[in-house]
Write a protein that holds these residues in place. Structure first.
Motif, short mmCIF file in Angstrom:
data_model
loop_
_atom_site.label_atom_id
_atom_site.label_comp_id
_atom_site.label_asym_id
_atom_site.label_seq_id
_atom_site.Cartn_x
_atom_site.Cartn_y
_atom_site.Cartn_z
N MET A 14 0.82 -1.20 0.00
CA MET A 14 0.00 0.00 0.00
C MET A 14 0.86 1.26 0.00
N ARG A 15 2.17 1.09 0.05
CA ARG A 15 3.05 2.24 0.16
C ARG A 15 2.94 3.18 -1.04
N LYS A 16 2.81 2.63 -2.26
CA LYS A 16 2.66 3.49 -3.43
C LYS A 16 1.41 4.35 -3.29
N ALA A 17 0.33 3.74 -2.85
CA ALA A 17 -0.91 4.48 -2.69
C ALA A 17 -0.75 5.61 -1.69
N LEU A 18 0.05 5.38 -0.64
CA LEU A 18 0.25 6.44 0.35
C LEU A 18 0.90 7.65 -0.29
N TYR A 19 1.87 7.43 -1.15
CA TYR A 19 2.52 8.54 -1.84
C TYR A 19 1.55 9.23 -2.78
N ILE A 20 0.90 8.45 -3.60
CA ILE A 20 0.10 9.01 -4.66
C ILE A 20 -1.21 9.61 -4.13
N PHE A 21 -1.96 8.85 -3.35
CA PHE A 21 -3.25 9.34 -2.87
C PHE A 21 -3.08 10.44 -1.82
N GLY A 22 -1.96 10.46 -1.13
CA GLY A 22 -1.71 11.52 -0.15
C GLY A 22 -1.45 12.86 -0.80
N LEU A 23 -1.02 12.88 -2.05
CA LEU A 23 -0.73 14.13 -2.75
C LEU A 23 -1.84 14.57 -3.69
N LEU A 24 -2.81 13.69 -3.93
CA LEU A 24 -3.98 14.07 -4.72
C LEU A 24 -5.03 14.62 -3.77
N ASN A 25 -6.07 15.21 -4.31
CA ASN A 25 -7.14 15.70 -3.45
C ASN A 25 -8.40 14.85 -3.63
N ASP A 26 -9.43 15.15 -2.85
CA ASP A 26 -10.66 14.34 -2.90
C ASP A 26 -11.31 14.37 -4.29
N ALA A 27 -11.32 15.51 -4.92
CA ALA A 27 -11.90 15.61 -6.26
C ALA A 27 -11.12 14.77 -7.26
N ASP A 28 -9.80 14.69 -7.08
CA ASP A 28 -8.97 13.86 -7.96
C ASP A 28 -9.37 12.39 -7.84
N MET A 29 -9.69 11.96 -6.62
CA MET A 29 -10.08 10.56 -6.41
C MET A 29 -11.40 10.26 -7.13
N GLU A 30 -12.33 11.20 -7.06
CA GLU A 30 -13.60 11.03 -7.77
C GLU A 30 -13.36 10.98 -9.28
N LEU A 31 -12.44 11.79 -9.73
CA LEU A 31 -12.10 11.81 -11.15
C LEU A 31 -11.50 10.47 -11.59
N LEU A 32 -10.58 9.92 -10.80
CA LEU A 32 -10.00 8.61 -11.13
C LEU A 32 -11.09 7.55 -11.21
N ALA A 33 -12.02 7.58 -10.28
CA ALA A 33 -13.12 6.60 -10.29
C ALA A 33 -13.95 6.75 -11.56
N ALA A 34 -14.17 7.98 -12.01
CA ALA A 34 -14.97 8.22 -13.20
C ALA A 34 -14.22 7.85 -14.49
N LEU A 35 -12.92 8.04 -14.50
CA LEU A 35 -12.13 7.78 -15.72
C LEU A 35 -11.85 6.31 -15.96
N GLY A 36 -11.80 5.53 -14.89
CA GLY A 36 -11.42 4.13 -15.04
C GLY A 36 -12.60 3.19 -15.02
N ARG A 37 -12.28 1.92 -15.19
CA ARG A 37 -13.30 0.88 -15.07
C ARG A 37 -12.75 -0.23 -14.20
N VAL A 38 -13.63 -0.84 -13.42
CA VAL A 38 -13.22 -1.95 -12.56
C VAL A 38 -13.09 -3.19 -13.42
N ARG A 39 -12.03 -3.90 -13.18
CA ARG A 39 -11.72 -5.11 -13.95
C ARG A 39 -11.37 -6.24 -12.99
N THR A 40 -11.77 -7.46 -13.30
CA THR A 40 -11.42 -8.63 -12.50
C THR A 40 -10.41 -9.46 -13.29
#
Length: 177
Positions: free
Chosen positions: A1-27
């Motif tokens: 989870m260390r990568k996520a700590l770097y990346i998500f810690g420097l993005l903002n809440d709106a950026d997270m919503e944007l990532l969710a909208a831009l991507g698709r969940v894949r199994t």
């Protein structure tokens, strides 16, 4: 989870919503190869659930990744072929972020692009420092006062809780779709 700590810690809440909208969940089923070494990769992945093994030809397994890890960041930054094979150890769920969608968003929102690339650069710089230290480079140079060898940067530590919550929020947003 260390990568996520770097990346998500420097993005903002709106950026997270944007990532969710831009991507698709894949199994990806257990045993399947997600990324083959030396392939051209046109996307970035966020591992939501499950575990993946990273292996390098001639070396073997170099890492096991879990929830919250980012995959494909080096090839995303420099467009070079991938440096490792990534295979699912169990059934995994991930967020698939196409390069074209991210690049279009960077053009429309330069602030998002700046935050995104800064976060990836901070992570890659930290990885490089840790790798060179493990290889013995800089052994004659003292660590900064009060800092342990594998310690997280103070600026990052301030955002660890926020980063964890942002990842949890991303997972919740994706579950709602």
């Amino acid at each position: 989870m260390r990568k996520a700590l770097y990346i998500f810690g420097l993005l903002n809440d709106a950026d997270m919503e944007l990532l969710a909208a831009l991507g698709r969940v894949r199994t990806v089923p257990a045993g399947a190869v997600l990324i083959a070494q030396s392939q051209q990769l046109d996307r970035l992945y966020v591992l939501l659930d499950g575990h993946m093994e990273v292996a390098v030809s001639g070396i073997g397994t170099v890492a096991t990744l879990g929830s919250g890890e980012i995959l494909g960041e080096m090839s995303f930054v420099d467009s070079s072929p991938t440096s490792a094979t990534v295979q699912a150890l169990d059934d995994v769920r991930l967020l698939d972020l196409p390069r074209s969608a991210l690049e279009a968003r960077f053009a429309a929102d330069p602030g998002f692009g700046m935050r995104f690339f800064r976060a990836v650069a901070v992570f890659l710089a930290e990885r490089m420092r840790n790798t060179t230290a493990r290889l013995g480079y800089g052994k004659d140079e003292p660590m900064p006062a009060g800092m342990l060898e594998d310690e997280l940067d103070d600026g990052l530590l301030d955002n660890v809780g926020i980063a964890g919550e942002r990842f949890a929020r991303l997972v919740r947003l994706l579950a709602e779709r």
